[in-house]
Design a protein around this motif. Structure first.
Motif, mmCIF file in Angstrom:
data_model
loop_
_atom_site.group_PDB
_atom_site.id
_atom_site.type_symbol
_atom_site.label_atom_id
_atom_site.label_comp_id
_atom_site.label_asym_id
_atom_site.label_seq_id
_atom_site.Cartn_x
_atom_site.Cartn_y
_atom_site.Cartn_z
ATOM 1 N N THR A 2 0.817 -1.221 0.000
ATOM 2 C CA THR A 2 0.000 0.000 0.000
ATOM 3 C C THR A 2 0.845 1.262 0.000
ATOM 4 O O THR A 2 0.323 2.353 0.265
ATOM 5 N N TRP A 3 2.124 1.153 -0.313
ATOM 6 C CA TRP A 3 3.007 2.307 -0.236
ATOM 7 C C TRP A 3 2.600 3.450 -1.154
ATOM 8 O O TRP A 3 2.845 4.600 -0.844
ATOM 9 N N GLY A 4 2.008 3.149 -2.288
ATOM 10 C CA GLY A 4 1.681 4.212 -3.237
ATOM 11 C C GLY A 4 0.286 4.755 -3.083
ATOM 12 O O GLY A 4 -0.137 5.625 -3.850
ATOM 13 N N ILE A 5 -0.470 4.268 -2.099
ATOM 14 C CA ILE A 5 -1.868 4.665 -1.927
ATOM 15 C C ILE A 5 -1.956 5.835 -0.958
ATOM 16 O O ILE A 5 -1.224 5.916 0.011
ATOM 17 N N GLY A 6 -2.901 6.735 -1.224
ATOM 18 C CA GLY A 6 -3.164 7.812 -0.279
ATOM 19 C C GLY A 6 -2.627 9.144 -0.749
ATOM 20 O O GLY A 6 -2.114 9.291 -1.861
ATOM 21 N N THR A 7 -2.747 10.119 0.114
ATOM 22 C CA THR A 7 -2.343 11.478 -0.218
ATOM 23 C C THR A 7 -1.379 12.042 0.819
ATOM 24 O O THR A 7 -1.214 13.262 0.920
ATOM 25 N N GLY A 8 -0.751 11.178 1.597
ATOM 26 C CA GLY A 8 0.173 11.620 2.633
ATOM 27 C C GLY A 8 1.479 12.114 2.060
ATOM 28 O O GLY A 8 1.678 12.155 0.836
ATOM 29 N N PRO A 9 2.407 12.509 2.919
ATOM 30 C CA PRO A 9 3.714 12.989 2.457
ATOM 31 C C PRO A 9 4.487 11.888 1.733
ATOM 32 O O PRO A 9 4.214 10.701 1.921
ATOM 33 N N VAL A 10 5.437 12.297 0.922
ATOM 34 C CA VAL A 10 6.221 11.375 0.096
ATOM 35 C C VAL A 10 7.637 11.283 0.644
ATOM 36 O O VAL A 10 8.249 12.305 0.984
ATOM 37 N N ALA A 11 8.149 10.059 0.732
ATOM 38 C CA ALA A 11 9.535 9.843 1.161
ATOM 39 C C ALA A 11 10.257 8.985 0.133
ATOM 40 O O ALA A 11 9.703 7.998 -0.359
ATOM 41 N N VAL A 12 11.474 9.366 -0.189
ATOM 42 C CA VAL A 12 12.353 8.564 -1.046
ATOM 43 C C VAL A 12 13.397 7.927 -0.139
ATOM 44 O O VAL A 12 14.104 8.629 0.593
ATOM 45 N N LEU A 13 13.496 6.591 -0.186
ATOM 46 C CA LEU A 13 14.408 5.851 0.686
ATOM 47 C C LEU A 13 15.449 5.125 -0.161
ATOM 48 O O LEU A 13 15.099 4.492 -1.170
ATOM 49 N N ALA A 14 16.722 5.190 0.253
ATOM 50 C CA ALA A 14 17.777 4.539 -0.520
ATOM 51 C C ALA A 14 19.012 4.335 0.341
ATOM 52 O O ALA A 14 19.145 4.899 1.430
ATOM 53 N N LEU B 27 19.420 8.961 -7.365
ATOM 54 C CA LEU B 27 18.661 9.420 -6.202
ATOM 55 C C LEU B 27 18.218 10.866 -6.392
ATOM 56 O O LEU B 27 17.063 11.218 -6.114
ATOM 57 N N ALA B 28 19.127 11.710 -6.881
ATOM 58 C CA ALA B 28 18.790 13.114 -7.106
ATOM 59 C C ALA B 28 17.707 13.259 -8.172
ATOM 60 O O ALA B 28 16.788 14.080 -8.032
ATOM 61 N N SER B 29 17.795 12.456 -9.227
ATOM 62 C CA SER B 29 16.773 12.510 -10.283
ATOM 63 C C SER B 29 15.407 12.107 -9.741
ATOM 64 O O SER B 29 14.383 12.719 -10.065
ATOM 65 N N ALA B 30 15.392 11.063 -8.898
ATOM 66 C CA ALA B 30 14.134 10.612 -8.305
ATOM 67 C C ALA B 30 13.548 11.691 -7.399
ATOM 68 O O ALA B 30 12.332 11.918 -7.382
ATOM 69 N N ALA B 31 14.413 12.373 -6.657
ATOM 70 C CA ALA B 31 13.937 13.434 -5.772
ATOM 71 C C ALA B 31 13.392 14.611 -6.586
ATOM 72 O O ALA B 31 12.353 15.181 -6.246
ATOM 73 N N VAL C 214 13.959 12.834 1.980
ATOM 74 C CA VAL C 214 14.850 11.859 1.341
ATOM 75 C C VAL C 214 15.663 11.230 2.463
ATOM 76 O O VAL C 214 16.319 11.946 3.225
ATOM 77 N N VAL C 215 15.601 9.907 2.585
ATOM 78 C CA VAL C 215 16.314 9.202 3.649
ATOM 79 C C VAL C 215 17.378 8.322 3.020
ATOM 80 O O VAL C 215 17.077 7.462 2.183
#
Length: 322
Positions: free
Chosen positions: A172-184, A221-225, A233-234
């Motif tokens: 369910t990571w892509g569902i909803g309208t909450g904040p977005v985090a990029v993890l790597a 990572l920068a492109s994804a952000a 970004v974590v």
């Protein structure tokens, strides 16, 4: 039991819930264990649990009970004056679960390892199972590997086992309208299980996760952000060199996006060189910290937009009319 033959056959074929025998005439004959499983699934269904999840929980509890019984036989029966609630508490106690999981992984025993994980996730909250069982477990796996008490096979087995379990919680990571985090993890860092667990905790707190995983080039990572405009970004690494080798690029990333560094590689010197923020070892506290920071950033943006709108309106009102 109020269940049609069609449903029984579906549960048998799809979920391996039932194990009937065949009569001489070819008819299915269900035993007492089959009847018990069906009744337990029906009880869960009445609570709003899907048939697939209910069957998984029933079979998981059965495996966990069998594993506990085998462990009791191996270690000697528990005293007769120990009640069932005490036995259940002992089985669900995090240090006991960690020890059982280590034993199963050392022996490369997948069935027993899954039974322990089933107990952890059924008897505890997802947050507790991750923070109190999986994180200490992987710390111990790392220590045992460094001491030569387990080999690469056991370490990879443990990672694969837990990755599959956590992966099921990430649907369910892509569902909803909450904040977005990029993890790597940065280039050269392949140990991402705790980061994956952190992603699960963030997802359960309403975040939408963009998980890039281990050994991620900083340019990617920068492109994804830039593409996702995340609220956080974590980046996690066990070694300071994982960050310092890419300090200039990470410094630019931190200037463009809210960058948080995590893991043992996050030293004061690294944070100063890169200009990033720090996430500590308490995953639950980190979720709260990121959530509060994202809320503050969004509030600041809204106030800035409102101020700009008011200024624009004031400028329009002050223009001379013809």
């Amino acid at each position: 039991m109020g269940v049609s033959t069609h449903v029984l056959r579906a549960w048998e074929s799809r979920y391996n819930l039932l194990d009937p025998v065949r009569s001489p005439g070819g008819y299915r004959l269900y035993g007492t264990d089959d009847e018990r499983r069906v009744r337990e699934v029906l009880a869960l269904r009445e609570q709003g649990v899907s048939a697939m999840e209910a069957a998984r929980q029933v079979l998981a509890a059965e495996r966990a009970g069998a594993a506990a019984a085998m462990g009791a036989l191996a270690d000697g029966d528990l005293p007769a004056d120990v009640g069932q609630s005490a036995r259940d508490t002992m089985r669900a106690d995090p240090p006991v679960l960690v020890a059982q999981l280590l034993d199963a992984v050392t022996a490369l025993d997948e069935d027993r390892a899954h039974a322990v994980l089933d107990t952890a996730f059924l008897d505890r909250s997802v947050e507790s199972a991750i923070v109190d069982v999986l994180v200490p477990f992987f710390v111990r796996v790392g220590e045992m590997w460094e001491l030569g008490r387990i080999g690469i096979a056991q370490e990879h087995f443990a990672s694969s086992l837990v990755r599959r379990r956590l992966g099921a919680l990430s649907l369910t990571w892509g569902i909803g309208t909450g904040p977005v985090a990029v993890l790597a993890c940065p280039p050269g860092e392949f140990h991402d299980i705790i980061l994956l667990g952190f992603g699960v905790l963030l997802g359960r707190a309403g975040w939408r996760i963009r998980y890039l995983g281990p050994d991620t080039p900083v340019a990617s990572l920068a492109s994804a952000a830039d593409l996702t405009r995340p609220d956080a970004v974590v980046l996690a690494s066990r070694r300071p060199s994982g960050f310092r080798a890419h300090a200039p690029a990470l410094r630019r990333l931190a200037q463009a996006h809210p960058l948080w560094l995590a893991g043992r590689g996050t030293t004061p010197r690294v944070l100063e060189e890169i200009g990033a923020m720090h996430l500590g070892p308490d995953l639950v506290a980190d979720v709260a910290l990121l959530t509060a920071a994202a809320r503050d950033r969004r509030r600041a943006r809204e106030e800035s937009h409102e101020a700009a709108h008011e200024e624009s309106g004031a400028s329009a009102d002050s223009e001379p009319r013809s």
